[in-house]
Design an enzyme around this catalytic site. Structure first.
Site, short mmCIF file in Angstrom:
data_model
loop_
_atom_site.label_atom_id
_atom_site.label_comp_id
_atom_site.label_asym_id
_atom_site.label_seq_id
_atom_site.Cartn_x
_atom_site.Cartn_y
_atom_site.Cartn_z
CB THR A 177 -18.77 -17.43 -113.07
OG1 THR A 177 -17.41 -17.56 -113.50
CG2 THR A 177 -19.19 -18.67 -112.30
NE ARG A 209 -15.00 -13.77 -120.94
CZ ARG A 209 -15.80 -13.00 -121.64
NH1 ARG A 209 -15.97 -11.75 -121.31
NH2 ARG A 209 -16.43 -13.46 -122.70
CG ASP A 261 -12.30 -16.82 -127.81
OD1 ASP A 261 -11.06 -16.72 -127.82
OD2 ASP A 261 -12.95 -17.26 -126.84
CG ASP A 291 -11.21 -20.15 -129.28
OD1 ASP A 291 -10.30 -20.77 -128.68
OD2 ASP A 291 -12.40 -20.20 -128.96
C1 PRP Z 1 -10.27 -13.31 -123.29
C2 PRP Z 1 -9.38 -12.11 -123.53
C3 PRP Z 1 -9.28 -11.50 -122.16
C4 PRP Z 1 -10.64 -11.78 -121.58
C5 PRP Z 1 -11.44 -10.52 -121.61
O1 PRP Z 1 -9.56 -14.36 -122.75
O2 PRP Z 1 -8.13 -12.44 -124.09
O3 PRP Z 1 -8.26 -12.07 -121.36
O4 PRP Z 1 -11.25 -12.80 -122.39
O5 PRP Z 1 -12.66 -10.71 -121.00
P1 PRP Z 1 -13.09 -9.91 -119.69
O6 PRP Z 1 -12.70 -8.47 -119.87
O7 PRP Z 1 -14.58 -10.10 -119.67
O8 PRP Z 1 -12.43 -10.55 -118.51
P2 PRP Z 1 -10.19 -15.83 -122.59
O9 PRP Z 1 -10.84 -15.97 -121.25
O10 PRP Z 1 -11.03 -16.15 -123.77
O11 PRP Z 1 -8.91 -16.74 -122.52
P3 PRP Z 1 -7.83 -17.09 -123.65
O12 PRP Z 1 -7.01 -15.86 -123.89
O13 PRP Z 1 -7.05 -18.19 -123.01
O14 PRP Z 1 -8.57 -17.54 -124.88
N1 URA Z 2 -12.83 -12.24 -125.01
C1 URA Z 2 -12.68 -12.30 -126.34
O1 URA Z 2 -11.74 -12.93 -126.84
N2 URA Z 2 -13.56 -11.65 -127.11
C2 URA Z 2 -14.59 -10.94 -126.60
O2 URA Z 2 -15.38 -10.34 -127.37
C3 URA Z 2 -14.73 -10.89 -125.20
C4 URA Z 2 -13.84 -11.55 -124.43
#
Ligand code: PRP
Ligand code: URA
Length: 209
Positions: free
Chosen positions: A108, A104, A200, A203
């Site tokens: 944006t 994400r 997150d 993380d």
């Molecule tokens: C997180 C999570 C989803 C997304 C959800 O990923 O694992 O993929 O956010 O958010 P959304 O429904 O608003 O799209 P992130 O972008 O943090 O990436 P990562 O898994 O690489 O940490």
């Molecule tokens: N992605 C995450 O990992 N946590 C949230 O709460 C939203 C998006």
């Protein structure tokens, strides 16, 4: 309209509480995600097609059941979805594992896809998309678009925590997809994080920040 299943099994609820705890270590976080994914994997496969199969026990012949419908492909959304793969594979060890990489954009909040790899026979398989968090729904909608572009027609998703706003947009964008959720939380905050949520997921799983 796609169905939404919230899984209220006591073991899932118990493990989810520990997962939310900000003091839970990355090591424990990963184990809990695996265990929850295994329990959810059991539910998400509940309606798989069966057919009769003759089997000979040491005493006599009988007729048992075997899974006979479409084969399964798991599609974790990188990174955090990776943490759910082993748990689901423990109940469907023969499943293929495809991948969609996206993150994400922090400005944006829209998903950016950087990788995808699918099996050739994806159109003949039931696809289970794995991602612990369904927040705005942007990532899940994009992942479903990707697997549909590759030919998939039978798709369901497995998300440990979801926000009501995100569920609605996924249902509107992909009414043919069923969504299996561990718990539906209250809402999103101004930064599109789920409340109460767990922070997150990527993380916390991989110890990055
Ligand atoms: C997180 C999570 C989803 C997304 C959800 O990923 O694992 O993929 O956010 O958010 P959304 O429904 O608003 O799209 P992130 O972008 O943090 O990436 P990562 O898994 O690489 O940490
Ligand atoms: N992605 C995450 O990992 N946590 C949230 O709460 C939203 C998006």
């Amino acid at each position: 309209m796609g169905k939404v299943f919230e899984m209220d099994h006591p073991l899932i609820q118990h493990k989810l509480t520990i997962l939310r705890d900000k003091n839970t270590s990355s090591k424990d976080f990963r184990s809990l995600v695996t265990e929850i994914a295994m329990l959810m994997g059991y539910e998400v496969t509940r309606d798989l097609e069966l057919s009769d199969k003759e089997v000979e026990t040491p005493l006599e012949k009988t007729v048992g059941k075997e899974i006979s419908g479409k084969k399964i492909a798991l599609v974790p959304i990188l990174r955090a979805g990776l943490g759910m793969v082993d748990g689901v594979l423990s109940v469907v060890p023969g499943a293929r594992v495809a991948h969609v990489g996206m993150y994400r954009d922090p400005e944006t909040l829209k998903p950016v896809t950087y990788y995808s790899k699918f099996p050739k026979d994806i159109s003949e398989r039931t696809i289970i998309i794995l991602d612990p968090m369904l927040a705005t729904g942007g990532s899940l909608i994009e992942a479903i678009d990707e697997v549909k572009r590759a030919g998939a027609t039978s798709i369901r998703t497995l998300n440990i925590i979801a926000a009501p706003e995100g569920i609605k947009v996924v249902q509107d964008a992909h009414p043919d997809v069923d969504i299996f959720i561990g718990h539906i939380d209250r809402e999103l905050n101004d930064h599109a994080y789920i409340l109460p949520g767990l922070g997150d997921a990527g993380d916390r799983m991989f110890g990055t920040k």
